[in-house]
Every structure is written in C-alpha cells, then in structure tokens.
Design an enzyme around this catalytic site. Structure first.
Site, PDB file in Angstrom:
ATOM      1  CG  HIS A   1      28.534 -10.563  16.769  1.00  0.00           C
ATOM      2  ND1 HIS A   1      29.224 -10.800  15.607  1.00  0.00           N
ATOM      3  CD2 HIS A   1      28.523 -11.736  17.445  1.00  0.00           C
ATOM      4  CE1 HIS A   1      29.616 -12.070  15.586  1.00  0.00           C
ATOM      5  NE2 HIS A   1      29.202 -12.658  16.670  1.00  0.00           N
TER       6      HIS A   1
ATOM      7  CE  LYS B   1      40.523 -23.535  18.141  1.00  0.00           C
ATOM      8  NZ  LYS B   1      39.331 -24.161  18.620  1.00  0.00           N
TER       9      LYS B   1
ATOM     10  NE  ARG C   1      24.225 -17.656  16.926  1.00  0.00           N
ATOM     11  CZ  ARG C   1      25.480 -17.745  16.513  1.00  0.00           C
ATOM     12  NH1 ARG C   1      25.826 -17.229  15.371  1.00  0.00           N
ATOM     13  NH2 ARG C   1      26.377 -18.374  17.240  1.00  0.00           N
TER      14      ARG C   1
ATOM     15  CB  SER D   1      31.428 -14.673  12.142  1.00  0.00           C
ATOM     16  OG  SER D   1      31.121 -13.703  13.102  1.00  0.00           O
TER      17      SER D   1
HETATM   18  P1  ADP Z   1      29.820 -16.751  15.527  1.00  0.00           P
HETATM   19  O1  ADP Z   1      31.192 -16.935  14.912  1.00  0.00           O
HETATM   20  O2  ADP Z   1      28.993 -18.023  15.557  1.00  0.00           O
HETATM   21  O3  ADP Z   1      29.058 -15.613  14.980  1.00  0.00           O
HETATM   22  P2  ADP Z   1      30.994 -15.627  17.991  1.00  0.00           P
HETATM   23  O4  ADP Z   1      31.965 -16.449  18.772  1.00  0.00           O
HETATM   24  O5  ADP Z   1      31.572 -14.474  17.258  1.00  0.00           O
HETATM   25  O6  ADP Z   1      30.109 -16.561  17.078  1.00  0.00           O
HETATM   26  O7  ADP Z   1      29.813 -15.128  18.943  1.00  0.00           O
HETATM   27  C1  ADP Z   1      29.996 -14.456  20.145  1.00  0.00           C
HETATM   28  C2  ADP Z   1      28.699 -14.458  20.912  1.00  0.00           C
HETATM   29  O8  ADP Z   1      27.676 -13.817  20.149  1.00  0.00           O
HETATM   30  C3  ADP Z   1      28.131 -15.827  21.285  1.00  0.00           C
HETATM   31  O9  ADP Z   1      27.498 -15.700  22.533  1.00  0.00           O
HETATM   32  C4  ADP Z   1      27.104 -16.069  20.202  1.00  0.00           C
HETATM   33  O10 ADP Z   1      26.097 -16.970  20.647  1.00  0.00           O
HETATM   34  C5  ADP Z   1      26.558 -14.673  20.000  1.00  0.00           C
HETATM   35  N1  ADP Z   1      26.013 -14.457  18.665  1.00  0.00           N
HETATM   36  C6  ADP Z   1      26.613 -14.694  17.481  1.00  0.00           C
HETATM   37  N2  ADP Z   1      25.805 -14.334  16.454  1.00  0.00           N
HETATM   38  C7  ADP Z   1      24.656 -13.875  17.018  1.00  0.00           C
HETATM   39  C8  ADP Z   1      23.411 -13.381  16.492  1.00  0.00           C
HETATM   40  N3  ADP Z   1      23.179 -13.336  15.185  1.00  0.00           N
HETATM   41  N4  ADP Z   1      22.468 -12.981  17.370  1.00  0.00           N
HETATM   42  C9  ADP Z   1      22.686 -13.075  18.708  1.00  0.00           C
HETATM   43  N5  ADP Z   1      23.821 -13.534  19.265  1.00  0.00           N
HETATM   44  C10 ADP Z   1      24.792 -13.921  18.439  1.00  0.00           C
END
Ligand code: ADP
Length: 168
Positions: free
Chosen positions: A17, A41, A91, A129
């Site tokens: 992120h 939720k 990703r 996450s």
């Molecule tokens: P997650 O819980 O799967 O990590 P989030 O809802 O927190 O997902 O993700 C927010 C945004 O960040 C989404 O657009 C997701 O595709 C992107 N994202 C999550 N992890 C990564 C990563 N490792 N690299 C690039 N983008 C990411």
C-alpha cells in the site's frame, strides 16, 4: 488542484500500500488515502480509526497525503471531496477483474470520476493485509512486509485478539 483518492480497507497498511501511496502522491496535488468501511460489516483486526492512525504515522513524510475514514459510497465521497481520480493498486489478474468492474460502476455513478491503476511493485505483488494477519497470528517477523513504525502495533493487537479467543 488535482485531487485523487486511494480507497481501501488497510487492515493494516502494508509496504505494498505504502509503495502505491508514494507513487500516486507524485502524480497529484493531493492524495486522500481513505479507509472505507461498511457499518454492517465492521469486522477487522483494527477499527477504521485505528487503521487511519497507522496510515498517518507512516505517511507523515509525504506532505500532500491526507488520511480519512468513511463509510460513504465512494462516488459520493469523491464528489464531496472534489476528487476526480480513484487510484487502485493492481497485484494480479484476480485484482483486475474486481477493480475493473468497480471502475466501470463508479464511472456510471459519477461520470467525472476516473480510475487510475498502478501496477504493484514486483517486491510486493503477493502482499495483502490478510496475508499479514495470517503471518502475525503465527508470530512470523513482519519486517519487510509492514512499515517498521507499526510492526509493534500489529503484533500487540494480534496478541490481544488471541487472548480474547476461547481456549480449545
Ligand atoms: P488488501 O486487504 O487485499 O490488502 P485493500 O482493500 O486494503 O486490500 O487494498 C486497497 C487497494 O490497494 C486496492 O486497490 C488493492 O488492489 C491495493 N493493494 C493492496 N495490496 C497491494 C500491494 N501489495 N501492492 C499494490 N497494491 C495493493
């Protein structure tokens, strides 16, 4: 002034992120990182405001980043903030299907709103996450995956959660 929103659950923020945040912040005058949650939720390791606090701590050095929390529909939130772009990290192909669908729906709801996809850094392509929570549950060292400033918080929160689970 060009404002973009980077929405997500961020439970917790990972280095994947953070990589997207820094790159997107370079492209816009202002980037709002918004913890979006659904009131019906509301399950997670951290509460939405705790997640936002963690994000604030790790983005302190990026001056044009603002951190917020919202349970509004993203398109309404963007309109209220005067944002014209939604940033999403991609990703893998599995992300693409979901994000592509959301981008089309969002543009239908708010034609002024465009979605910009940034490809994940190859270092963090596999990082999510939920993977972090799984690793933290087993006590794996999180350095290299989660910003160092928040590793203690994640470990501590996981300990509290495990302490609250019924023993088998
Ligand atoms: P997650 O819980 O799967 O990590 P989030 O809802 O927190 O997902 O993700 C927010 C945004 O960040 C989404 O657009 C997701 O595709 C992107 N994202 C999550 N992890 C990564 C990563 N490792 N690299 C690039 N983008 C990411």
């Amino acid at each position: 002034m060009k404002t973009a929103i980077y929405p997500g659950s961020f439970d917790p923020i990972t280095l994947g992120h953070l990589n997207i945040i820094k790159r997107a912040a370079n492209c816009f005058d202002k980037l709002i990182v918004c913890v979006m949650y659904n009131m019906e939720k509301n399950t997670g390791l951290f509460s939405p405001s705790e997640r936002a606090d963690l994000i604030r701590r790790v983005t302190m050095g990026v001056p044009n980043v603002e951190v917020d929390v919202s349970s509004d529909l993203l398109t309404d939130y963007a309109r209220a903030k005067g944002a014209t772009v939604v940033v999403q990290g991609l990703r893998a192909v599995s992300d693409f299907d979901k994000e592509f669908q959301m981008a089309l729906i969002n543009r239908r709801l708010n034609p002024q709103l465009d979605t910009m996809f940034l490809t994940a850094s190859e270092k963090y392509m596999y990082l999510s996450s939920s993977a972090i929570k799984e690793l933290a549950h087993y006590g794996v060292d999180l350095s290299g995956w989660v910003p160092w400033e928040i590793i203690d918080d994640v470990e501590q929160k996981m300990k509290e959660l495990k302490g609250a689970l019924p023993a088998f």
